[in-house]
Design an enzyme around this catalytic site. Structure first.
Site, PDB file in Angstrom:
ATOM      1  N   SER A 122       0.831  -1.202   0.000  1.00  0.00           N
ATOM      2  CA  SER A 122       0.000   0.000   0.000  1.00  0.00           C
ATOM      3  C   SER A 122       0.871   1.259   0.000  1.00  0.00           C
ATOM      4  CB  SER A 122      -0.962  -0.040   1.187  1.00  0.00           C
ATOM      5  OG  SER A 122      -1.971   0.929   1.057  1.00  0.00           O
TER       6      SER A 122
ATOM      7  N   ASP B 238     -10.013  -5.178  -4.316  1.00  0.00           N
ATOM      8  CA  ASP B 238      -9.422  -4.146  -3.464  1.00  0.00           C
ATOM      9  C   ASP B 238     -10.229  -2.865  -3.603  1.00  0.00           C
ATOM     10  OD1 ASP B 238      -7.834  -2.224  -2.209  1.00  0.00           O
ATOM     11  OD2 ASP B 238      -5.964  -3.200  -2.814  1.00  0.00           O
TER      12      ASP B 238
ATOM     13  N   HIS C  90      -7.757  -5.630  -0.155  1.00  0.00           N
ATOM     14  CA  HIS C  90      -6.585  -4.795   0.094  1.00  0.00           C
ATOM     15  C   HIS C  90      -5.618  -5.433   1.090  1.00  0.00           C
ATOM     16  CE1 HIS C  90      -4.291  -1.143  -0.134  1.00  0.00           C
ATOM     17  NE2 HIS C  90      -4.343  -0.970   1.173  1.00  0.00           N
TER      18      HIS C  90
END
Length: 258
Positions: free
Chosen positions: A99, A195, A225
């Site tokens: 991320s 996601d 995610h």
């Protein structure tokens, strides 16, 4: 064992270093996450089992590291990562960025090419502060500009995420999608199709944007995610092993004496 390192900027960072052979692997976590997450611990267990050097840590204001989260921004966390790589690792490293950690990994690979042997992005979120800004309503933007702080609801915690004006403004000084991004290393991007935080379109855009001699994107159907199911964790380690194999220096062949 968790130790604390004081960076050249004076920040106190909690970290865990697993000794082993090089190139080593450095895990860069996400926004508001810490080094005790499933991906970091899975990679540590893999490193210990295979004898590979591995480093995980908490950015300042995250996890066990010192600092006030609301006073920090991406430039600080990039400095934390660069400092620990400089202080605790030897030679080029394979960066695994999750991320926001994917954004930081891209910055480090661009700016410190001599210390980066390869990159694995997991739901990489480059320039995510701009998307945050674009998704805000006019009222939310007004609150942020007037007070310097907006509390954004989170799907991962009962507590909202504090989004500061400095975070948005500092993010604009670190954008990687606004100009050329040449990475002369193997790059692998892993992305879940389910996601909701970093949609597949972001990964596809990054695939198109990066210039690399060896760049691949793997989409995993229905992965979210977190990307931390057993199948996803297995894919992460296989991908890291692939990048390590591409990054390791070729063995020197000694000719026969005859």
């Amino acid at each position: 064992m968790t130790t604390f390192i004081t960076t050249p900027q004076g920040r106190h960072i909690a970290c865990h270093r697993t000794p082993g052979r090089e190139p080593g692997v450095v895990f860069l976590g996400g926004f508001r996450s810490d080094m005790t997450g499933s991906k970091a611990l899975h990679l540590q267990a893999w490193a210990e089992a295979t004898g590979r050097a591995f480093l995980r840590f908490d950015y300042s204001g995250h996890g066990a590291s010192r600092g006030v989260f609301e006073e920090l921004a991406l430039s600080d966390w990039r400095e934390d990562a660069a400092a620990l790589i400089g202080l605790l690792t030897e030679g080029p490293q394979v960066l695994v960025g999750s991320s926001m950690g994917g954004w930081i990994a891209l910055l480090l690979a661009r700016d410190l090419p001599e210390r980066v042997a390869g990159l694995v992005g997991i739901a990489a979120a480059p320039d995510f502060t701009e998307r945050m800004w674009e998704e805000m309503t006019p009222a939310e933007r007004g609150t942020l500009l007037e007070t310097g702080l907006f509390q954004r609801p989170s799907d991962y915690s009962e507590e909202p995420y504090p989004i500061t004006r400095r975070l948005i403004e500092d993010g604009r000084q670190n954008l990687v999608l606004q100009g050329p991004l040449h990475l002369p290393i193997p790059v692998r991007l892993l992305q879940g199709t389910a996601d909701a935080d970093v949609p597949p379109a972001v990964a596809l855009g990054l695939l198109d944007h990066i210039s690399s001699p060896d760049l691949r994107l793997t989409l995993v159907k229905d992965a979210d995610h977190r990307f931390s199911s057993p199948a996803c964790l297995g894919l992460i380690t296989r991908t890291v092993e692939e990048v390590l194999a591409l990054s390791a220096p070729a063995e020197v062949q000694i000719p026969n004496a005859s």
